[in-house]
Design an enzyme around this catalytic site. Structure first.
Site, PDB file in Angstrom:
ATOM      1  N   CYS A 169       0.962  -1.231  -0.169  1.00  0.00           N
ATOM      2  CA  CYS A 169      -0.002  -0.040  -0.201  1.00  0.00           C
ATOM      3  C   CYS A 169       0.825   1.329  -0.069  1.00  0.00           C
ATOM      4  CB  CYS A 169      -1.157   0.039   1.200  1.00  0.00           C
ATOM      5  SG  CYS A 169      -1.884   1.323   1.378  1.00  0.00           S
ATOM      6  N   CYS A 185       0.135   3.488   3.048  1.00  0.00           N
ATOM      7  CA  CYS A 185       0.725   3.085   4.406  1.00  0.00           C
ATOM      8  C   CYS A 185       2.252   3.398   4.344  1.00  0.00           C
ATOM      9  CB  CYS A 185       0.583   1.516   4.154  1.00  0.00           C
ATOM     10  SG  CYS A 185      -1.272   0.999   4.261  1.00  0.00           S
TER      11      CYS A 185
END
Length: 409
Positions: free
Chosen positions: A23, A26
Site C-alpha cells: 500500500c 501506508c
C-alpha cells in the site's frame, strides 16, 4: 508489528494501524505514525501505539472490519473506534487524546468555559442536572466522540448574552452564535449533533466530504471561488475546496476551476450550473433552481451509476498500484494475463491442428476415391475377354483327353 490480542491484554488504550506492505498510502503514513508514537509517549499519554500487517493476519482484519489500508483504530476496553480524519500527526494525536478521555468532560468554571470557547470552533455543552436528556447525551457522546468533544456545565458559567429557554438543555456554540436542541423540531439528538458539528462555512477536503455524507445532510455546496451564506446556511453546508481532483473522482467527470457544484449526499446526485456563475444573483438563482427541482440532477445511486463506479474504482486501484509499485503491479496483473494468454493460445492452436488433420484426412479420402474410379475402367475389358479364355480352356481339355477316350468317342 504486534498481535492484537497481546496488545489488547497488555494495555487499556491502544492506537493500532492496519497496513499492507504493497500500500502506497501506508508507506506515506509510516513516518507520520512514528511521530505520533513519539508525541504520545513524550506527553505521558496512556495510549500505546502499534501496527499490524492486515494481509498476514486477514482473520484479525476481518474481525475488526478492516476494508482498506491504512485503517486506524483506537482500542478502548472492548470498543474499537475508527479514525476517519486527515492522516497528519496533529490530527491523529488529537483524536487519540479525545477518545481516550471521558465521553463528556466537565466545565467547572466560567474561565474554563471561556477557554474552551476560544479553543473549539464548535462546542457542544449540556446544561442542567440529572435527567433523561443527560443520559441520552452521554450515550450519544460515547458514539460520536470520534468526531468532536462534548462538555457539561452548570448555567452559572454562561455569559449574560446567552439565555436558555429551559433546563436541562443541549446547546451548540459556533459561528458566533448558539443553537438549542429541540427534540420536537430537530428529531433525534444524534442526528442533530451530526448535522451541527460543522461550521457553516468550511475548508473541505476528502475526509470532510466523507463525514458530510454520513450526517444525513440533504445538500452540500462546494464553492471553489467564494463563500455565500445568506439565508441558506441552515439548509446547505457551504465550503470551498482547493483543486478539483477529488471532485472529479467523486462525480467520475471533469469540473473546471473555479466552479460551483451542489452535492446531494442522500442519493449521490450532483448539480452543476448551466452557465458560469459570476454574480450573486446568479448564485441565488442556481440554489433556488436546485430547491424547486428545476435544475437537472446528474449522477445518483442507480444501477448504471453503481456499475460505472465499480469500473471507475477498479481502474483507479490498478493505476494506484502501478504508480506506487510498478514491479508489483506487473506481477499482480501481468502474470495472470500471461497465463490466460498462453491458455488461449494453446486452445486456438489445438483447434487449428485438429482442423488441419481433418483436412488432410479428407484429402486422403478424396484421393482414394479418385484411384478407385480410375481402376474400374481398366477391369471392364478383362471381363469381356473372359468367355474366349473359357473356350480356349475347353479345347485344351479335349486335347488332353486319353487316346482311349478319343477311340470311345
Amino acid at each position: 508489528c504486534i498481535c492484537v490480542h497481546s496488545f489488547r491484554a497488555s494495555v487499556v488504550l491502544g492506537l493500532l494501524q492496519f497496513y499492507a506492505p504493497w500500500c502506497g498510502y501506508c508507506k506515506k503514513l509510516e513516518p507520520v505514525w512514528y511521530d505520533v508514537g513519539a508525541e504520545l509517549k513524550s506527553s505521558g499519554s496512556p495510549v500505546r501505539v502499534g501496527k499490524m500487517d492486515g494481509t498476514a493476519y486477514s482473520g484479525m482484519s476481518s474481525e475488526f472490519g478492516v476494508r482498506g489500508y491504512p485503517t486506524i483504530k483506537l482500542l478502548k476496553g472492548d470498543l474499537a473506534y475508527n479514525y476517519k480524519g486527515p492522516r497528519t500527526k496533529d490530527d491523529i494525536v488529537e483524536f487519540a487524546n479525545r477518545v481516550a478521555g471521558p465521553a463528556v468532560r466537565a466545565l467547572p468554571s466560567k474561565q474554563m468555559f471561556d477557554h474552551m470557547m476560544k479553543r473549539h470552533d464548535v462546542l457542544f455543552v449540556y446544561f442542567g442536572g440529572e435527567s433523561p436528556l443527560k443520559e441520552k447525551y452521554i450515550d450519544m457522546a460515547a458514539e460520536l466522540i470520534v468526531y468532536t468533544y462534548f462538555f457539561s456545565a452548570s448555567e452559572d458559567v454562561l455569559p449574560e448574552s446567552v439565555t436558555l429557554p429551559e433546563l436541562p438543555s443541549v446547546v451548540v456554540f459556533k459561528d458566533g452564535a448558539y443553537f438549542t436542541y429541540d427534540e420536537y423540531v430537530d428529531g433525534g439528538l444524534s442526528s442533530w449533533v451530526n448535522k451541527e458539528r460543522f461550521q457553516s462555512y468550511l475548508q473541505i477536503d476528502g475526509f470532510t466530504l466523507y463525514e458530510l455524507g454520513e450526517t444525513g445532510t440533504a445538500f452540500s455546496i462546494i464553492l471553489c471561488t467564494c463563500g455565500y451564506l445568506g439565508g441558506f446556511d441552515r439548509d446547505f453546508q457551504f465550503g470551498h475546496m482547493d483543486g478539483n481532483d477529488y471532485i472529479n473522482s467523486l462525480i467520475m467527470g471533469e469540473v473546471s476551476v473555479p466552479s460551483i457544484i451542489i452535492l446531494n449526499t442522500s442519493n449521490e446526485q450532483y448539480f452543476l450550473p448551466s452557465e458560469p456563475v459570476e454574480t450573486l444573483e446568479q448564485l441565488v438563482h442556481f440554489i433556488n433552481s436546485v430547491l424547486d427541482g428545476s435544475a437537472q440532477a446528474q449522477g445518483g445511486d442507480g444501477m448504471f451509476q453503481r456499475v460505472k463506479r465499480v469500473a471507475f474504482d477498479a481502474k483507479s486501484t490498478i493505476m494506484s498500484v502501478f504508480r506506487s509499485s510498478p514491479v508489483l503491479g506487473c506481477f499482480l496483473f501481468g502474470l495472470p494475463l500471461g497465463v490466460i494468454s498462453l491458455m488461449c493460445y494453446g486452445i486456438c492452436t489445438a483447434e487449428s491442428d485438429d482442423g488441419q488433420e481433418d483436412m488432410e484426412l479428407m484429402k486422403r479420402d478424396d484421393e482414394e476415391e479418385e484411384d478407385d474410379e480410375e481402376d474400374e475402367p481398366r477391369q471392364a475389358p478383362g471381363e469381356l475377354e473372359g468367355p474366349e479364355e473359357d473356350g480356349e480352356n475347353e479345347e485344351e481339355e479335349e486335347q488332353e483327353k486319353n487316346p482311349d477316350d478319343k477311340k470311345a468317342d
